[in-house]
Enzyme design. Structure first.
Site, PDB file in Angstrom:
ATOM      1  N   HIS A 221       0.824  -1.210   0.000  1.00 43.10           N
ATOM      2  CA  HIS A 221       0.000   0.000   0.000  1.00 43.10           C
ATOM      3  C   HIS A 221       0.863   1.268   0.000  1.00 43.10           C
ATOM      4  CE1 HIS A 221      -3.333   2.545   1.919  1.00 43.10           C
ATOM      5  NE2 HIS A 221      -3.870   2.067   0.809  1.00 43.10           N
ATOM      6  N   LYS A 223       3.310   4.428  -1.067  1.00 43.49           N
ATOM      7  CA  LYS A 223       3.434   5.406  -2.153  1.00 43.49           C
ATOM      8  C   LYS A 223       4.774   6.105  -1.967  1.00 43.49           C
ATOM      9  CE  LYS A 223      -1.219   4.957  -1.513  1.00 43.49           C
ATOM     10  NZ  LYS A 223      -1.824   4.219  -0.416  1.00 43.49           N
ATOM     11  N   ASP A 228      16.883  10.671  -8.063  1.00 42.19           N
ATOM     12  CA  ASP A 228      18.331  10.911  -7.931  1.00 42.19           C
ATOM     13  C   ASP A 228      18.826  10.807  -6.501  1.00 42.19           C
ATOM     14  OD1 ASP A 228      18.432  11.288 -10.641  1.00 42.19           O
ATOM     15  OD2 ASP A 228      18.514  13.473 -10.559  1.00 42.19           O
ATOM     16  N   HIS A 396      -9.430  11.150   2.167  1.00 43.71           N
ATOM     17  CA  HIS A 396      -8.524  10.000   2.071  1.00 43.71           C
ATOM     18  C   HIS A 396      -7.217  10.273   2.803  1.00 43.71           C
ATOM     19  CE1 HIS A 396      -5.880   7.084  -0.241  1.00 43.71           C
ATOM     20  NE2 HIS A 396      -6.915   6.322   0.052  1.00 43.71           N
ATOM     21  N   LYS A 398      -4.266  10.677   5.440  1.00 38.51           N
ATOM     22  CA  LYS A 398      -3.773   9.972   6.627  1.00 38.51           C
ATOM     23  C   LYS A 398      -2.794  10.925   7.329  1.00 38.51           C
ATOM     24  CE  LYS A 398      -4.030   6.745   3.037  1.00 38.51           C
ATOM     25  NZ  LYS A 398      -5.408   6.358   3.094  1.00 38.51           N
ATOM     26  N   ASP A 403       0.505  18.025  19.827  1.00 36.20           N
ATOM     27  CA  ASP A 403       1.249  18.898  20.751  1.00 36.20           C
ATOM     28  C   ASP A 403       2.218  19.856  20.073  1.00 36.20           C
ATOM     29  OD1 ASP A 403      -0.137  17.651  22.742  1.00 36.20           O
ATOM     30  OD2 ASP A 403       1.561  16.498  23.530  1.00 36.20           O
TER      31      ASP A 403
END
Length: 478
Positions: A221, A223, A228, A396, A398, A403
């Site tokens: 899952h 990404k 370089d 979508h 995440k 703090d």
């Protein structure tokens, strides 16, 4: 007629013996596997009360992988040699005292190294992220490493494919990992065109006979993009048009990061480990870990988790971070199916007076997972967690922040699948400016939400409550 009746009786008895033998045998195997008791009971109930469906579900999603190492310790040390040297070379790094244990936990469980001096770009929509990604890809001189769960054959996917082909023809090394299940419906020809142009494209955990393998349950899952060895991207967005266009009922709201600095070593390490997994080739050349000068003030630690590791790294880190929060802990997640440790941490922190806020989409892309999500909202609201329903479209993102000191963005949802079954990656940041930027993004999104109150939530129909409760039983398997 008598012989026919006898034959039918024998067949019926034999069938029942074999059938119930299979069911009982599967239940025994599940019990002896010493899984989480919640998951064990979920599977036992499914097999006992929905036997036909349960058998199919079990072969798809139930069987556990062996705890096998992806890479030997010797090979891993070779891969980590240059990142470790860069880490040791840091004169010092300013890690907030309250977050020291979180960072140390990730070092001990995941060998994740915190790197200082990073410049971060934060994207909250697909258009700006894709625009920046294409711009950076066009400047690649040495190599491009790209890893996505979904790489669609649509206008955005074809644009990205053409950019990668152009760079490969210019002599840039291009390596691509795409998840086989995430790209099931993408024609093979789409990736073959890349391969013919010189791109080394590999499917992660190919699944050809899903009824006879548990591979379908363990998906990559992540990404990740590394250009370089100096520029990296990580977050929640895949390569698909819907991440820009959204749905007819609303926008697609997501969060992604671009990193310039030594934190890219962490993304590179994660990619090269996955490359070894799919290609059995260990790449350790210095060109993949070039010398990088400080370009910003963010302290970043790239953390991965996977179903074959000894520990549940990201889940354990979040539990500790929630428990360590003194003032607030804000969460954005598209799916909320918390494991028992996460649920207990949220409830305990909220009961202790910490401002815990949970933001989820009011309307999701998957009905079943949304029903399961709804079943947990009462549990957290009773403890004092503030719940917000995002109305502008599909959330979508995440994103988590705490703090004004700790923040994280990545691919990990707050659900069983991300914590226990998927290969995931998150960037954890330990600096005040980044935390404040992400907190402001959270507040901006909160303006597009409606608050959920326990008193009103309790008034939903009994039919709705029953549906949520039934689906909740399956939540460890979703």
């Amino acid at each position: 007629m008598e012989w026919s009746s006898i034959f039918n009786s024998i067949f019926s008895v034999t069938y029942n013996i074999l059938y119930f033998g299979v069911i009982i045998g599967m239940i025994i195997i599940i019990i002896l596997d010493n899984r989480n008791p919640v998951k064990t009971m979920a599977w036992v109930l499914v097999l006992a009360f929905l036997p036909y469906v349960g058998i199919v579900f079990y072969f798809f999603f139930g069987r556990s992988t062996r705890r096998e190492k992806i890479i030997s310790k010797k090979s891993f040390n070779r891969l980590m040699k240059k990142p470790m040297a860069e880490f040791v070379a840091q004169e010092s790094y300013d890690l907030p005292a309250d977050q020291y244990q979180v960072a140390q936990l990730f070092r001990n469980t995941n060998q994740a190294l915190p790197f200082e001096g990073n410049q971060l770009g934060i994207y909250t929509d697909g258009y700006s992220m894709i625009q920046s990604l294409v711009k950076e890809l066009m400047q690649a001189k040495s190599h491009i490493h790209m890893e996505f769960y979904i790489f669609e054959n649509d206008p955005i996917g074809r644009l990205m494919r053409d950019v990668l082909i152009d760079k490969a023809r210019q002599g840039v090394e291009v390596r691509l990992i795409y998840d086989d299940v995430g790209c099931w419906h993408v024609p093979n020809r789409f990736f073959e065109e890349m391969i013919e142009a010189g791109i080394d494209a590999r499917a992660f955990l190919k699944v050809r006979f899903p009824l006879f393998t548990s591979k379908v349950n363990y998906r990559n899952h992540r990404k990740i993009v590394v250009i370089d060895g100096k520029v990296g991207f990580v977050g929640g967005m895949n390569i698909a048009l819907r991440y820009i266009r959204g749905f007819d009922w609303g926008i697609w709201r997501d969060t992604h990061l671009m990193a310039k600095g030594k934190a890219v070593h962490g993304l590179q390490t994660a990619f090269l480990l996955d490359w070894y997994f799919v290609n059995q080739t260990l790449l350790t050349s210095n060109k993949f870990f070039p010398v990088i000068e400080s370009s910003g003030n963010s302290l970043v630690q790239v953390v991965t988790s996977d179903p074959i590791a000894e520990w549940k790294e990201i889940m354990q880190g979040l539990c500790l971070a929630i428990s360590s929060a003194k003032k607030y802990f804000y969460i954005q997640t598209p799916y909320f199916l918390p494991t028992e440790p996460i649920l207990a941490s949220l409830q305990t922190a909220a009961l202790a007076g910490v401002d815990i806020r949970l933001m989820i989409p009011q309307k999701a892309d998957a009905v079943i997972t949304h029903l399961a999500t709804c079943s947990y909202l009462k549990d957290v609201m009773k403890a004092g967690v503030k719940v917000f329903l995002y109305q502008k479209g599909f959330l979508h993102s995440k994103l988590m922040v705490s703090d004004d000191a700790l923040s994280t963005v990545g691919s990990t949802n707050m659900d069983f699948r991300s914590f226990e079954h998927n290969f995931e990656v998150n960037a954890f940041m330990y600096d005040e400016p980044t935390a404040i930027r992400l907190k402001e993004i959270f507040f901006q999104d909160q303006r597009d939400c409606i608050p959920l109150y326990l008193k009103n939530w309790e008034k939903r129909s009994k039919k709705q409550k029953v549906k949520e409760s039934v689906v909740r039983i399956l939540s460890p398997m979703l």
